[in-house]
Write an enzyme that holds these catalytic residues in place. Structure first.
Site, PDB file in Angstrom:
ATOM      1  CE  LYS A  41      -3.131  -7.803  52.766  1.00 51.39           C
ATOM      2  NZ  LYS A  41      -1.978  -7.455  53.580  1.00 51.39           N
ATOM      3  CB  SER A  88      -4.486  -8.279  45.542  1.00 49.51           C
ATOM      4  OG  SER A  88      -4.316  -6.976  45.037  1.00 49.51           O
TER       5      SER A  88
END
Lengths: 320, 320
Positions: free
Chosen positions: A51, A309
């Site tokens: 992110k 992730s």
């Protein structure tokens, strides 16, 4: 509209601020799965998750536009209890502006501390979507801050696309991947991955993994409408969000399949990565590998890319 | 006698069989320590530890010599309850020979399983050094196997040297490291690191970290004789061994200092690496960082290299 140039520009914009994470392979997991897997460990990224890429691209892009007009970027804001909160706080610090992060008061102290460490101001709210959105509107009204949405934003999606871009550049050009897999929550990472794969390696399929306990994307993918999950109950706390119209559009166009897995399959895959790859990953990160192992006959002998992730997990509360 | 050519040849020999592990940095740990640290995460190496390098170099070298004489390499053996057992088992499989690994019957099942997964034969013995050495002698008498010592062997030391070689090649040539740090147990990794640093980057100091609860190397370093630790009681289970005359010789010649740390300092540094770098490392791996943090004023502003030695830890028995 996201073009190859958009993603290339995003990569150029964020490159100096991020880690170019390595590509890792593991013989044991290859033997176990029968596939040839290349992992992109974004748990090793700044803030411990991919992110950072999307948050940075959005904030740096806004800052460039302001500078073009002879101004400096004012404050930014978002609501998040997780990795996007840290991403926006981190990105704001890179350009020297203020970030106001609306966080549910029930968020773990360690996540609040991390956001505060990046110099952001936390506004606590009740742990409901309504209270979070109201909190952001209050911040915008009071400070004129610009909202950085966690996934319903082309700048954010273009930033997330750079993870798969690096993976393809590093090991997927001479001999293309058969499949690249990511988890899906709001769909920002999946959309970005699907777009850049379409541009750079069009013969490669993109497939998502989703928890059974937050199975909205698989329904939306089938119906073509943004659907709600039948129920929300999963250890993969980063994947509880539903798609937006925007991300559903990208996904319907460029994604081949969404495969669901149970929490016990997620925990088993997570443990495998910790034990064999020596990587601290959060449950959400293990979802694509869990899906690959569940459907291993489908992927036998194939060249697979998997984006891990993130790794923001409470060491005091491990599921094993 | 180990020359630069010896280490270069070792690297060429093992390169196709190992991972070139990346170099990782972490802003939070830099801020906390005041130093500029480059980590070499050998927990991401084959078998989860740098020991794959030394084991491979020894076994591949033996195999080459046999081939030169028109023969094939017979079995190899060692005694170890830890990473060297896996390294020799792994190396033997690469050349298609048998490994007999003498392991204490009290060794964790997960380590026995790992050794067996590499196709080695385990000979269990009582958990004493005498029983282990007797077990190896029995194997040698029965099978004619060649002993691969975990550290008192120049081929093993030359293999271990390739970790620091890669670190220096990747980030230490244009602007040399001020200091490179490793843990010290038997001294194989430390000797190899000190030698290659002396050859490639002679202005760089090499400093070791050692647990207070296995503090033989610091005494031997001072006295110039191989000393025993006053007592053995540490969480860093990979570092309980004493130096040999050979490793003490290299260390006295090329190492600047040995710094000791307590178990609580080791656990704190280990937790920092898990939480902030998202790497699963074993306690022994955290010893150099613990020493750096303890003496942070000494290393302030310096360019530091740290070899994270391995990540083979029982997830069911974490110290936090």
């Amino acid at each position: 509209m996201i073009l190859l140039d958009t993603i290339q520009a995003a990569h150029d914009r964020i490159r100096a601020h991020i880690h170019r994470t390595p590509v890792l392979t593991n013989q044991t997991i290859n033997s176990l799965s029968g596939a040839d897997i290349y992992f992109k460990p974004e748990n090793l990224q700044k803030i411990g998750a991919f992110k950072a890429r999307g948050g940075l691209n959005a904030v740096l892009h806004l800052s460039e536009l302001e500078r073009y007009h002879g101004r400096t970027l004012g404050p930014v804001t978002t609501h998040s209890s997780g990795n996007h909160a840290q991403a926006v706080a981190f990105a704001a610090r890179q350009v020297g502006t203020t970030a106001y992060i609306v966080m549910p008061r029930t968020a773990p102290q360690v996540k609040k501390d991390a956001v505060r460490d990046y110099g952001a101001e936390i506004i606590e709210c009740e742990p409901t979507l309504e209270a979070r959105e109201a909190g952001v509107l209050e911040v915008i009204g009071r400070t004129g801050a610009t909202l950085i949405h966690p996934f319903d934003d082309d700048r954010v999606i273009a930033g997330q696309a750079t993870a798969a871009k690096e993976l393809i550049e590093d090991v997927g050009l001479d001999q293309p991947f058969d499949v690249i897999m990511t988890p899906v929550g709001g769909g920002g990472l999946l959309s970005g991955t699907a777009l850049i794969t379409h541009f750079l390696s069009p013969e490669t399929l993109v497939i998502a993994g989703e928890p059974e306990g937050a199975a909205d994307a698989v329904l939306s993918f089938q119906s073509g409408r943004v659907e709600k999950a039948p129920y929300i109950n999963t250890i993969a706390d980063g994947l509880m969000t539903s798609l937006s119209e925007r991300t559903l559009g990208y996904i319907r166009e460029h994604v081949t399949d969404v495969l669901t897995v149970s929490d016990s399959e997620i925990v088993a895959a997570m443990r495998l990565v910790w034990e064999r790859m020596k990587l601290v990953i959060e449950p959400s990160s293990a979802v694509p590998l869990a899906a690959l192992l569940k459907h291993n006959e489908r992927f036998a002998g194939q060249k697979m890319g998997i984006i891990l992730s993130g790794g923001n997990v409470d060491l005091g509360r491990l599921p094993f």
